[in-house]
Design a protein around this motif. Sequence first.
Motif: not given
Length: 86
Positions: A70-84
Amino acid sequence: LGVMSFEKKNSERAMSLFRQAVEMRGADQSLNAQAHLNMASVLYKAQKHPEAARELDQIYEEYLPPAETKKFHQLGFTLYSSLGQD
């Protein structure tokens, strides 16, 4: 120890300890996945988003326990959203 260093806001020490965990993991893929997730978290908090993304890319999700997945997916979503990236 890496998690404790991270919680105490000692990012450099935490990264060093997580890198050691990756180097010493042997055949333990779960430890490897967890260490990379922890390093991605440290890098994200340090605003080093491209580096954090590279750490996430090294994780095989199936080796993470459910709570960490769950943390992996949350971080990935937040991170990749910030990177566009999607």
